[in-house]
Scaffold this motif. Structure first.
Motif, PDB file in Angstrom:
ATOM      1  N   ALA A 166       0.818  -1.212   0.000  1.00 12.72           N
ATOM      2  CA  ALA A 166       0.000   0.000   0.000  1.00 12.72           C
ATOM      3  C   ALA A 166       0.854   1.266   0.000  1.00 12.72           C
ATOM      4  O   ALA A 166       0.470   2.285  -0.585  1.00 12.72           O
ATOM      5  CB  ALA A 166      -0.927  -0.007   1.213  1.00 12.72           C
ATOM      6  N   ALA A 167       2.023   1.198   0.618  1.00 16.23           N
ATOM      7  CA  ALA A 167       2.892   2.379   0.702  1.00 16.23           C
ATOM      8  C   ALA A 167       3.640   2.642  -0.596  1.00 16.23           C
ATOM      9  O   ALA A 167       4.374   3.632  -0.704  1.00 16.23           O
ATOM     10  CB  ALA A 167       3.887   2.213   1.844  1.00 16.23           C
ATOM     11  N   GLY A 168       3.468   1.772  -1.602  1.00 18.94           N
ATOM     12  CA  GLY A 168       4.216   1.917  -2.846  1.00 18.94           C
ATOM     13  C   GLY A 168       5.560   1.229  -2.776  1.00 18.94           C
ATOM     14  O   GLY A 168       6.030   0.834  -1.712  1.00 18.94           O
ATOM     15  N   GLY A 169       6.182   1.092  -3.934  1.00 20.76           N
ATOM     16  CA  GLY A 169       7.438   0.366  -3.982  1.00 20.76           C
ATOM     17  C   GLY A 169       7.186  -1.129  -3.894  1.00 20.76           C
ATOM     18  O   GLY A 169       6.049  -1.604  -3.934  1.00 20.76           O
ATOM     19  N   THR A 170       8.244  -1.887  -3.765  1.00 16.65           N
ATOM     20  CA  THR A 170       8.126  -3.339  -3.741  1.00 16.65           C
ATOM     21  C   THR A 170       8.455  -3.884  -2.355  1.00 16.65           C
ATOM     22  O   THR A 170       9.201  -3.274  -1.590  1.00 16.65           O
ATOM     23  CB  THR A 170       9.085  -3.975  -4.764  1.00 16.65           C
ATOM     24  OG1 THR A 170      10.443  -3.667  -4.393  1.00 16.65           O
ATOM     25  CG2 THR A 170       8.802  -3.454  -6.167  1.00 16.65           C
ATOM     26  N   TRP A 171       7.890  -5.063  -2.055  1.00 25.82           N
ATOM     27  CA  TRP A 171       8.212  -5.719  -0.799  1.00 25.82           C
ATOM     28  C   TRP A 171       9.684  -6.086  -0.739  1.00 25.82           C
ATOM     29  O   TRP A 171      10.337  -5.907   0.292  1.00 25.82           O
ATOM     30  CB  TRP A 171       7.382  -6.989  -0.650  1.00 25.82           C
ATOM     31  CG  TRP A 171       5.911  -6.802  -0.440  1.00 25.82           C
ATOM     32  CD1 TRP A 171       4.902  -7.205  -1.266  1.00 25.82           C
ATOM     33  CD2 TRP A 171       5.272  -6.174   0.678  1.00 25.82           C
ATOM     34  NE1 TRP A 171       3.680  -6.877  -0.739  1.00 25.82           N
ATOM     35  CE2 TRP A 171       3.884  -6.242   0.467  1.00 25.82           C
ATOM     36  CE3 TRP A 171       5.742  -5.570   1.845  1.00 25.82           C
ATOM     37  CZ2 TRP A 171       2.958  -5.723   1.366  1.00 25.82           C
ATOM     38  CZ3 TRP A 171       4.825  -5.048   2.748  1.00 25.82           C
ATOM     39  CH2 TRP A 171       3.461  -5.130   2.510  1.00 25.82           C
ATOM     40  N   VAL A 172      10.204  -6.604  -1.854  1.00 28.74           N
ATOM     41  CA  VAL A 172      11.597  -7.034  -1.845  1.00 28.74           C
ATOM     42  C   VAL A 172      12.528  -5.832  -1.679  1.00 28.74           C
ATOM     43  O   VAL A 172      13.573  -5.923  -1.021  1.00 28.74           O
ATOM     44  CB  VAL A 172      11.928  -7.848  -3.116  1.00 28.74           C
ATOM     45  CG1 VAL A 172      11.918  -6.972  -4.365  1.00 28.74           C
ATOM     46  CG2 VAL A 172      13.270  -8.564  -2.965  1.00 28.74           C
ATOM     47  N   GLY A 173      12.136  -4.693  -2.240  1.00 26.91           N
ATOM     48  CA  GLY A 173      12.920  -3.472  -2.061  1.00 26.91           C
ATOM     49  C   GLY A 173      12.909  -3.012  -0.610  1.00 26.91           C
ATOM     50  O   GLY A 173      13.936  -2.582  -0.068  1.00 26.91           O
TER      51      GLY A 173
END
Length: 451
Positions: free
Chosen positions: A240-247
């Motif tokens: 939800a916050a944007g970006g990727t989980w892996v990042g």
């Protein structure tokens, strides 16, 4: 002296008999283990189910300031989503049986790889001995083998159940990949190790070894599986916050790791932590005086080097471990071996790499050491069934003394923590590492056995 191996029919019969012997004990262990599980307060399990719940909602799963933060790759939250949907009272019981199933699966795969030796006619059996006498000797010897495995590795495997940890998930995929690699099934081996690395990054050590040995299909499939599993949460459950989980995982934890140094990430990892039994963590504790001792941080230092000397000492130790592993896994050592010998060697290499996973990881706490079952079983098999080597025997005794006999259940919390701070489990792992490397080296100089 050549090794005597059984026919396929004998291996199958031995496996069936082994199941008949093991099943009653599994039932007893399951009943007692489930009772103990419900007596204990929740430990690690809520960390995983909370991460799964948050990922389903798109909420942040990496919160290092929490008491027990989730520090694993994002894919590892997904297997716990079905568990999170269950009532809390059922979660511990279901997870216990999942871990029991994984443990049984690991033992089945391990025994299949060892079967050509465990089911063989015991050396020294009289030629005129009947089948019943031979079977009795074989069972006594195998019972001794598994009893010693339990003495040396039982502490680490039981820790998974005590802490309701997820380490058997990783261990199962590592063992499945090892079994497939021993059977020359490169794609299955690579996929299994790739999934294991997507759960907990350290099994990635298997992929460069596959490249080193020229098994390019295994390495490529493993890399593809790893990347696919790491990206899967972003495709199915966007952040939800944007970006990727892996990042987010990389920025929060992995970017804080410096080679040669004890891991330090605010709220998650601290340089001085007696629970961390990796190589650099123990080196740091033994090299860092503490003036104001507390219950969880006290002086066990043996020397006080500068930060630069400590860092480069850590570099050299890590490079030494990598160099020994690379030499022991040279592809030429596997040439000319028959299927059973090839599989056994790959099991030994996996045991060596399991030690690397523990020694080189940024954080190696007690549940992670369940994978020591592989090198311990490999060395015990060689000692009991192939060669009575004094070095291996001595190192296994040391594993028992500094690994098994230093548990808090025997010594109490205070003395147990004092010894952990001095790296007892680290040194037991180093003993397993050097014993495995020693056996891999001298077994590579043997001529292949003739049927």
């Amino acid at each position: 002296m050549t090794e005597r191996k059984p026919t396929d029919a004998a291996v199958t019969a031995g496996s069936r008999a082994w199941w008949k012997l093991a099943l009653p004990w599994l039932v007893v262990v399951a009943v007692l283990g489930l009772w103990i599980t419900y007596k204990r307060a929740p430990d690690e399990l809520p960390v995983y189910t909370k991460a799964a719940e948050r990922m389903l909602a798109g909420e942040e799963i990496y919160r290092p300031l929490e008491n027990k933060p989730f520090t694993y790759p994002p894919f590892f939250a997904m297997p716990f989503m079905p568990l999170d949907l269950l009532p809390e009272v059922l979660q511990k019981g279901v997870f216990f049986f999942v871990n029991m199933g994984l443990a049984v699966g690991i033992l089945v795969l391990l025994r299949r790889m060892l079967a050509p030796w465990l089911d063989a006619r015991p050396s020294g059996s009289p030629d005129d001995a009947n089948d019943e006498q031979v079977a009795s000797r074989r069972w006594r010897k195998e019972a001794l083998f598994w009893f010693l495995c339990f003495l040396l590795a039982g502490r680490h495997v039981s820790a998974v159940f005590e802490n309701q940890s997820h380490d058997l998930v990783v261990f199962f995929f590592v063992m499945l990949g090892t079994y497939a690699y021993g059977r020359r099934k490169q794609a299955t081996a690579g996929a299994s190790q790739g999934i294991a690395a997507a759960c907990k990054a350290t099994p990635i050590v298997f992929l460069p070894v596959y490249l080193w040995q020229g098994r390019f299909r295994a390495a490529i499939v493993g890399a593809v599986a790893l990347v696919a599993m790491l990206l899967l949460p972003d495709l199915l459950f966007p952040r939800a916050a944007g970006g990727t989980w892996v990042g987010a995982w990389f920025d929060t934890f992995i970017s804080k790791i410096n080679p040669g140094q004890a891991a330090e990430a605010p709220g998650a990892w601290s340089s001085w932590n007696y629970l961390n039994q990796n190589l650099t963590g123990t080196l740091y504790r033994l090299s860092t005086p503490i003036a104001d001792a507390t219950e969880h941080a006290f002086d066990v230092s043996l020397w006080n080097p500068s930060r630069e000397v400590l860092k480069y000492t850590g570099y050299l130790l890590q490079l030494g471990i990598i160099a020994i592993a690379a030499f022991s896994c040279l592809p030429r050592w596997s040439r000319g071996l028959d299927d059973a010998q090839y599989a056994l060697r790959k099991l030994g290499e996996a045991g060596l790499l399991a030690c690397c996973m523990l020694l080189l990881s940024p954080m190696s706490s007690k549940s992670h050491f369940c994978v020591l079952l592989i090198p311990i079983a490999w060395c015990l098999l060689d000692l009991l069934y192939r060669k009575r080597d004094r070095i291996v025997g001595t190192l296994l005794v040391l594993i028992f003394v500094i690994g098994t006999l230093t548990t808090k259940g025997l010594l109490g919390n205070q003395l147990g923590n004092q010894l952990l701070a001095r790296g007892t489990v680290t040194f037991a792992t180093l003993c397993a590492f050097f014993a495995t490397a020693h056996v891999l080296f001298y077994s590579s100089r043997r001529k292949p056995a003739q049927d």
